[in-house]
Design an enzyme around this catalytic site. Structure first.
Site, PDB file in Angstrom:
ATOM      1  N   ASP A 194      -1.102  16.490  20.224  1.00  0.00           N
ATOM      2  CA  ASP A 194      -0.708  17.780  20.784  1.00  0.00           C
ATOM      3  C   ASP A 194       0.147  18.542  19.771  1.00  0.00           C
ATOM      4  O   ASP A 194      -0.099  18.494  18.581  1.00  0.00           O
ATOM      5  CB  ASP A 194       0.037  17.585  22.110  1.00  0.00           C
ATOM      6  N   LYS A 224      -4.713  10.754   5.700  1.00  0.00           N
ATOM      7  CA  LYS A 224      -4.355   9.873   6.809  1.00  0.00           C
ATOM      8  C   LYS A 224      -3.396  10.643   7.709  1.00  0.00           C
ATOM      9  O   LYS A 224      -2.278  10.976   7.302  1.00  0.00           O
ATOM     10  CB  LYS A 224      -3.678   8.601   6.299  1.00  0.00           C
ATOM     11  N   HIS A 230       0.817  -1.210   0.000  1.00  0.00           N
ATOM     12  CA  HIS A 230       0.000   0.000   0.000  1.00  0.00           C
ATOM     13  C   HIS A 230       0.859   1.272   0.000  1.00  0.00           C
ATOM     14  O   HIS A 230       0.333   2.382   0.116  1.00  0.00           O
ATOM     15  CB  HIS A 230      -0.910  -0.039   1.244  1.00  0.00           C
ATOM     16  N   ASP A 277      16.478  11.118  -8.472  1.00  0.00           N
ATOM     17  CA  ASP A 277      17.921  11.395  -8.396  1.00  0.00           C
ATOM     18  C   ASP A 277      18.493  11.220  -6.994  1.00  0.00           C
ATOM     19  O   ASP A 277      19.561  11.776  -6.692  1.00  0.00           O
ATOM     20  CB  ASP A 277      18.222  12.817  -8.904  1.00  0.00           C
ATOM     21  N   LYS A 333       3.116   4.427  -1.189  1.00  0.00           N
ATOM     22  CA  LYS A 333       3.200   5.347  -2.325  1.00  0.00           C
ATOM     23  C   LYS A 333       4.484   6.141  -2.128  1.00  0.00           C
ATOM     24  O   LYS A 333       4.553   6.995  -1.238  1.00  0.00           O
ATOM     25  CB  LYS A 333       2.018   6.300  -2.391  1.00  0.00           C
ATOM     26  N   HIS A 365      -9.659  11.228   2.028  1.00  0.00           N
ATOM     27  CA  HIS A 365      -8.731  10.109   1.955  1.00  0.00           C
ATOM     28  C   HIS A 365      -7.450  10.387   2.746  1.00  0.00           C
ATOM     29  O   HIS A 365      -6.515   9.595   2.735  1.00  0.00           O
ATOM     30  CB  HIS A 365      -8.394   9.834   0.476  1.00  0.00           C
TER      31      HIS A 365
END
Length: 402
Positions: A327, A322, A147, A154, A149, A320
């Site tokens: 704090d 996450k 999952h 470079d 991404k 979507h």
């Protein structure tokens, strides 16, 4: 005829269910002995925070255009729709001009056509699937997804976050509308950690290893203004980290996720935080992109709301993003959802932010999203239709796969 009908309707589904259950149980047992998670060292670099698809992809495409030596990409979803085709053309152009381009996508999640793969390979782009379905535990491996991404350009620029490649991520799906997501652009020492993880995943996909030389791992001595740490997990470590982070909260706790199916351990830690006077805010999407995960969250949310947690359904589009914000101390942004699949099955990559300006930027975004959200009442979850109740019962029985 009746005998064969009974076999088809009852016996075959029963044995299929038993096989799936045993396969999953044995596969998970083996995985528990092999899994690992990596907390890379704390780094200091420069981070740019993205919260919408247009801004993100504009910067992302510009960095790819400027690549000189290599581009390494992994997305869970990589469609060759309008947005994906634009990226494919760009990658092909770079490969044809001598840049080493290596692309991975999840075997089941990707959504790329054969034509898209052929176009990449014809131009010299190395393409492979990660997390391929395999024997002997077929059903378990079917549920073990990569999952992550991540992109490395470079060896100097890295990307980690929630955006995939598909038209919906820039708001082109009329049913989902505007797409809220979080993504990070990293320059500095931490890019070497993203590179290390990509090359590890690349080799696990049985591809040719890369030399650990200055072209792929350039020396970056200069420290940036932002302090951060990268966590790579593969079905272990994430639940413990989230639990320990929640237990550190003293004033407020923000949980942002498209799905909310916490483990019992995490649910308990949130309840304890509320008992200790912590203000808990949970931001979820009002719209759904999955038939069961919304109902799976009801029982957990009811329990938290009865203790005083505030729950919001984002209404401006699909949510979507996450994030776990504790704090002013720490904020987690990455690929992991607040669900059982991310905790115990998926390969994930998260970034822990410790710089106050970045933490505040995430908090300001979430506060503005709350203003655009519906405050959920406990009665809203209790007064459900028969079919909503039925879906909830099904969801709770398969929550480990959600």
């Amino acid at each position: 005829m009746t005998f064969y009908l009974i076999i088809g309707v009852f016996v075959i589904p029963f044995f299929l269910f038993i096989w799936c259950k045993l396969d999953f149980m044995l596969g998970k047992k083996r995985h528990n002995h092999e899994r690992e998670h990596i907390f890379y060292p704390r780094r200091k670099g420069h981070i740019t925070f993205f919260r919408d698809g247009k801004t993100f992809f504009d910067a992302y495409f510009e960095d790819i255009k400027n690549a000189q030596h290599h581009i390494h990409i992994h997305f869970f979803i990589f469609r060759d729709d309008q947005l994906g085709s634009q990226l494919i053309r760009l990658l092909c152009n770079k490969a044809e001009n001598g840049v080493h381009v290596n692309v991975m996508a999840d075997r089941l999640g990707a959504g790329m056509s054969r034509k898209g793969r052929r176009t990449l390979k014809k131009s010299g782009v190395q393409f492979t699937y990660s997390q391929k379905v395999s024997l002997p535990f077929l059903f378990f491996s079917l549920n073990r997804r990569n999952h992550r991404k991540m992109t490395i350009i470079d060896g100097k620029i890295g990307y980690v976050g929630g955006f995939n490649v598909g038209d919906e991520y820039i708001g082109r799906n009329p049913e989902l509308g505007f797409w809220r997501d979080f993504h990070l652009r990293i320059e500095g020492q931490g890019v070497t950690d993203i590179q290390t993880q990509f090359l590890s995943d690349w080799m696990k996909a049985k591809q040719t290893p890369f030399p650990k030389d200055d072209e792929y791992f350039p020396t970056i001595a200069e420290e940036g203004k932002d302090t951060y740490q990268i966590l790579a997990s593969d079905g272990s470590g994430l639940e413990t980290f989230f639990t320990q982070a929640i237990e550190q909260a003293k004033k407020y706790l923000y949980i942002a996720s498209p799905y909310f199916v916490p483990s019992n351990r995490i649910q308990k830690s949130i309840l304890q935080a509320i008992d200790q006077g912590v203000d808990v805010h949970i931001i979820l999407p009002e719209k759904r992109d999955h038939p069961f995960v919304k109902e799976a969250s009801y029982a957990f949310l009811e329990q938290l709301m009865s203790k005083g947690a505030s729950v919001y359904y984002f209404r401006e589009g699909f949510f979507h993003a996450k994030a776990l914000l504790i704090d002013e101390k720490c904020c987690d942004v990455g690929t992991a959802n607040m669900d059982m699949r991310s905790f115990f099955l998926n390969n994930e990559m998260n970034v822990l932010l410790f710089s106050s300006d970045l933490i505040q930027e995430v908090k300001n975004t979430l506060d503005k999203d709350i203003e655009k959200s519906l405050r959920v009442k406990k009665e809203d979850l209790q007064n459900k239709s028969f079919w909503a109740n039925a879906r909830e019962q099904i969801a709770l029985r398969i929550k480990e796969l959600l």
